[in-house]
Motif scaffolding. Structure first.
Motif, mmCIF file in Angstrom:
data_model
loop_
_atom_site.group_PDB
_atom_site.id
_atom_site.type_symbol
_atom_site.label_atom_id
_atom_site.label_comp_id
_atom_site.label_asym_id
_atom_site.label_seq_id
_atom_site.Cartn_x
_atom_site.Cartn_y
_atom_site.Cartn_z
ATOM 1 N N LEU A 98 -6.948 -6.789 -2.700
ATOM 2 C CA LEU A 98 -5.794 -6.065 -2.172
ATOM 3 C C LEU A 98 -5.019 -6.888 -1.157
ATOM 4 N N ALA A 99 -3.706 -6.945 -1.354
ATOM 5 C CA ALA A 99 -2.780 -7.603 -0.422
ATOM 6 C C ALA A 99 -1.380 -7.275 -0.885
ATOM 7 N N PHE A 100 -0.383 -7.451 -0.005
ATOM 8 C CA PHE A 100 0.980 -7.251 -0.474
ATOM 9 C C PHE A 100 1.312 -8.256 -1.563
ATOM 10 N N THR A 101 0.855 -9.498 -1.366
ATOM 11 C CA THR A 101 1.042 -10.543 -2.361
ATOM 12 C C THR A 101 -0.224 -11.380 -2.349
ATOM 13 N N THR A 109 -12.892 -2.514 -3.873
ATOM 14 C CA THR A 109 -11.696 -3.045 -3.238
ATOM 15 C C THR A 109 -12.072 -4.024 -2.136
ATOM 16 N N LEU A 110 -11.436 -5.180 -2.142
ATOM 17 C CA LEU A 110 -11.520 -6.101 -1.007
ATOM 18 C C LEU A 110 -10.120 -6.236 -0.443
ATOM 19 N N LEU A 143 -7.174 3.156 0.671
ATOM 20 C CA LEU A 143 -8.182 2.436 1.447
ATOM 21 C C LEU A 143 -8.231 2.877 2.907
ATOM 22 N N GLY A 144 -7.069 3.179 3.483
ATOM 23 C CA GLY A 144 -6.994 3.459 4.915
ATOM 24 C C GLY A 144 -7.984 4.515 5.381
#
Lengths: 241, 583
Positions: free
Chosen positions: B305-308, B255-256, B53-54
């Motif tokens: 998308l997130a770490f958790t 992707t969000l 994504l970056g």
């Protein structure tokens, strides 16, 4: 429920896109176009689409086919227009037509003949090549190995060659025209014919262009005369037996 | 302006569509109409790089600005790299097919240590001198960034500048600094931007073996480089016209980014310090972005998308609304990161009423004692409750992530992984009843890697032989039919640790390894540990000094000049971990 068939072009810009990737590309374009394509039932719903015979990787085509089931009737021209707005460069719907409602189970499965113009980087005298073609066509069996499948299979190409002729022979390039059987009942690939002629030393043809697809006279009875005319129109002439 | 054609090479390589461009939403700008052209590069193959994504965010930010243009390039697969070398063609961008060396900036992200030889390979294929010091006035500025940048030292010799922190925060300042300036003037301007590290403006003193290096500024360069952080994630730019690849990539879906950072504070993990603080996007923003992404891409899946992802404060509402909005249209929702608890399972239930693809939990350690040491806040009760919820609502597949070689770990802790998995399998069979035959538990074992800017940055990694012995313990222990064991090659973990804690001496090793032929090190078929060992030996450097040494609080660390928070609070956190270890 309505079924619309599209004839599309696959051009140079997308010739390296595989058939599987091409299917996904169309699915995404159809969703962007917000066309009311039916979804399959079940665990993993997907768009109800069927595609004509795949093009070999690296080949272009003018006669490619895509059929879709729509939830509500949509004029074929509108389908073509809205889809074209969402297709990446190199893909273009050239025409679209409605399949008559009484034939509900229609697919593109009975398309079984493909016509190609193939350019190979190789030099050969026209006469020598012509006689090589004659020799090849005179054989009963042209056996090739298909390595991709496991276990490896051998196939006799001869019955799949409907016609093969030299269009032009130059110093660096020869151009062939071939009409080959394709589809689920077996077929030959242009690359295999090129290799069988001993041309191109294993490299993919410089250009491989599919000019027409149609259902032959020997195809199942379900092939309607109107449809044969339609597919024939895509190649600009009447179908031959 | 040179435009390259690879047409004659493509018939000879695998997946030629990696090199052909034309994807939906790719941006083509006229180079003559802008002040600075960026080539944004991911140092792995197209299918991996396109899923990152970056770079898409930076691509979007730059191309949204009238004065700048951004294009893409990826590491050509070895067959294509060889064809390029044979034919003498330099590496070009996808969009305009101009050689990378003709761009103003070549921006390369550093996602992971094992991509670093590919970075050198890309520069070399592009005809850009690999070492920054060898670049002439006309060479593009090679600028790095991404997760690896928090210890820039192993790659410092190869970059003109490296951005520490979140790129969208600084990319326009960088573009402004670079636009139509001479190389030296641009470097001066870059060095003045907060978060930008210009390695050539620093002196390095090797204060001892291993990571014990001291990096000090010359002239006006800052002593410590701060990390750039987006303060308001909700208003931060986000690409909704995401490029739709033709090829099936690692993540071919919309992707969000619902959250950035993590507040869980696991002591082995960089997420807290390096990606923090924890920030959320609001429900309204996310719903609007979901509409836009689906309209612009036509994807049939939205990944949150997130770490958790269950940690987002409005996750239930978000998932419900997305399912209500998109479910009928055959568009699914995916949660790639779950916690091992019942809340996560009920969320997953909500999005997968029919499709039960498989759940992944990461207990990380087998014993409660060791989970406490690493501060992984998952209890056995959580895990069994989550498993019960999952197996009773239709799932039959579970994937578990563990680490071996964690600080204070004993063989009993390793046995505890086997014990936990066996008990979980037996429990799952009970819950599944007649469907027990379909049970599958994937157990994935990674070696602990001490990472810079974490409380465990001073800790030694287990020697390769120790990691391998611990793998064998599990291999002999876990013989359940339903359990499928996989692990990271211990030699890969060792290399990852050595580079992760590396300094500029390790940079010399990377350059040697590249010259010896190392590339695509994270791909098993190309990983050549023998060549890496040779590279370390030739450079006169011991890998174990970097991977297996215990470092002291008072010793200088190669990454001390990068400011990712307070070093002494990391040390106190490590002391707390080890103090509790004996209890």
């Amino acid at each position: 429920m309505a079924q619309v068939v599209c004839r599309y072009r696959k051009g140079e810009a997308v010739k390296w896109i595989s058939h599987l990737d091409l299917k996904r590309t169309f699915e995404r374009a159809l969703r962007r176009a917000e066309l009311p394509v039916e979804l399959t039932q079940g665990h993993n719903p997907h768009l109800k689409l069927s595609f004509g015979p795949p093009l070999p990787l690296g080949a272009t085509g003018d006669a490619e086919l895509l059929a879709m089931h729509l939830q509500r009737p949509t004029p074929p021209d509108e389908v073509a227009r809205r889809l074209n707005e969402q297709l990446p460069p190199g893909l273009e719907v050239v025409e679209a037509w409605l399949v008559p409602g009484h034939r509900k189970k229609e697919t593109l499965g009975d398309v079984d003949v493909a016509e190609y113009v193939v350019a190979v980087r190789d030099g050969m005298e026209a006469e020598a090549l012509r006689s090589r073609i004659e020799e090849l066509l005179a054989r009963d069996e042209i056996v090739v190995h298909r390595g991709g499948a496991r276990p490896e299979r051998t196939v006799n190409l001869r019955p799949f060659i409907l016609s093969l002729r030299l269009e032009e022979a130059g110093e660096h390039e020869v151009r062939l025209h071939m009409r080959l059987r394709t589809g689920s009942h077996g077929g030959a690939r242009p690359q295999e014919i090129v290799s069988a002629l001993g041309l191109g030393s294993g490299e993919l043809p410089a250009r491989c262009h599919r000019v027409a697809l149609y259902a032959s006279a020997e195809a199942p009875a379900a092939t309607s005369p109107s449809r044969r005319r339609r597919w024939a129109r895509a190649r600009g002439q009447e179908p031959r037996g | 302006m040179q435009v390259l054609s690879y047409d004659h090479l493509l018939p000879r390589v695998t997946k030629p569509a990696r090199y052909t461009d034309g994807e939906w939403n790719a941006v083509h700008k006229d180079a003559a109409s802008v002040r600075a052209c960026f080539a944004l590069v991911y140092p792995d193959v197209y299918e991996v790089g396109m899923s990152h994504l970056g770079l898409h965010i930076l691509y979007h930010v730059l191309n949204s600005h009238q004065d700048y243009a951004a294009e893409r390039a990826y590491a050509p697969w070895p067959d294509m790299a060889d064809e390029l070398r044979r034919s003498g063609l330099p590496l070009a961008s996808l969009e305009s097919r101009r050689p990378l060396r003709d761009f103003d900036v070549v921006g390369i992200t550093l996602p992971y240590e094992l991509t670093y030889t590919n970075v050198l390979g890309i520069l070399d294929l592009a005809g850009i001198p690999v070492r920054a010091a060898d670049r002439g006035p006309d060479a593009p500025l090679v600028i790095g960034g991404g997760p690896g940048a928090v210890n820039p030292e192993p790659m410092a010799d190869f970059f003109d500048a490296i951005l520490i922190g979140e790129g969208e925060e600084a990319i326009l300042e960088i573009a402004e600094a670079v636009g139509s300036r001479s190389r030296e003037a641009a470097l001066d301007a870059l060095a003045r931007i907060p978060g930008v590290y210009v390695p050539s403006r620093y002196d390095v003193e090797f204060a001892g073996p291993g990571p014990r290096s001291r990096v000090t500024p010359r002239g006006e360069a800052p002593r410590r480089i701060s990390r750039r952080v987006v303060s308001d994630l909700d208003r931060a730019p986000f690409p909704t016209r995401q490029i739709v690849p033709f090829l099936e990539t690692v993540h071919s879906r919309a992707t969000l980014e619902i959250m950035r950072g993590c507040s869980r504070g696991c002591r082995f993990c960089q997420a807290g310090g390096v990606y923090g603080p924890r920030r959320e996007r609001s429900l309204e923003t996310l719903l609007q972005q979901a509409d836009e992404v689906i309209r612009a891409t036509g994807y049939d899946e939205i990944s949150l998308l997130a770490f958790t992802s269950p940690d987002h404060s409005q996750i239930e509402e978000l998932v419900s609304q997305l399912v209500a909005r998109f479910g009928r249209r055959g568009i699914g929702v995916a949660l790639p990161s779950l916690r091992a608890d019942t809340f996560s399972v009920s969320l997953a239930n909500k999005i997968q009423e029919v499709r039960k693809t498989g759940l992944t939990f990461a207990p990380e350690a087998g014993s409660q004692r060791l989970r406490d040491v690493i501060r992984k806040q998952v209890s056995e009760n959580d895990l069994f409750a989550a498993a019960e919820a999952a197996f009773s609502s239709g799932w039959t597949r579970l994937k578990l992530y563990f680490m071996i070689g964690l600080p204070t770990e004993t063989d009993e802790d390793v046995e505890a992984i086997g014990d936990l998995v066996e008990r979980l399998a037996a429990f799952a069979r009970g819950v599944l009843g007649p469907r027990r035959g379909r049970l599958q538990i994937g157990v994935s074992i990674a070696g602990f890697v001490p990472k810079p800017h974490t409380p465990f940055q001073w800790e030694p990694q287990d020697e390769v032989e120790t990691l391998q012995r611990k793998q064998r313990i599990l291999q002999q222990r876990l013989r359940d039919r339903a359990v499928k064991l996989s692990w990271t090659d211990a030699r890969v973990s060792a290399l990852e640790a050595a580079i992760s804690r590396g300094d500029r001496r390790v940079g010399q090793v990377i350059a040697r390894a590249f010259r010896l032929g190392c590339r695509f090190d994270s791909w098993g078929e190309y990983f050549r540990f023998d060549l890496w060992q040779q590279a370390f030996a030739e450079a006169g450097i011991d890998l174990r000094e970097y991977a297996n040494a215990r470092l002291g609080f008072d010793e200088p660390l190669a990454w001390d000049h990068v400011d990712c928070g307070d070093k002494s609070s990391l040390w106190r956190e490590a002391e707390r971990a080890l103090a509790g270890a004996g209890e």
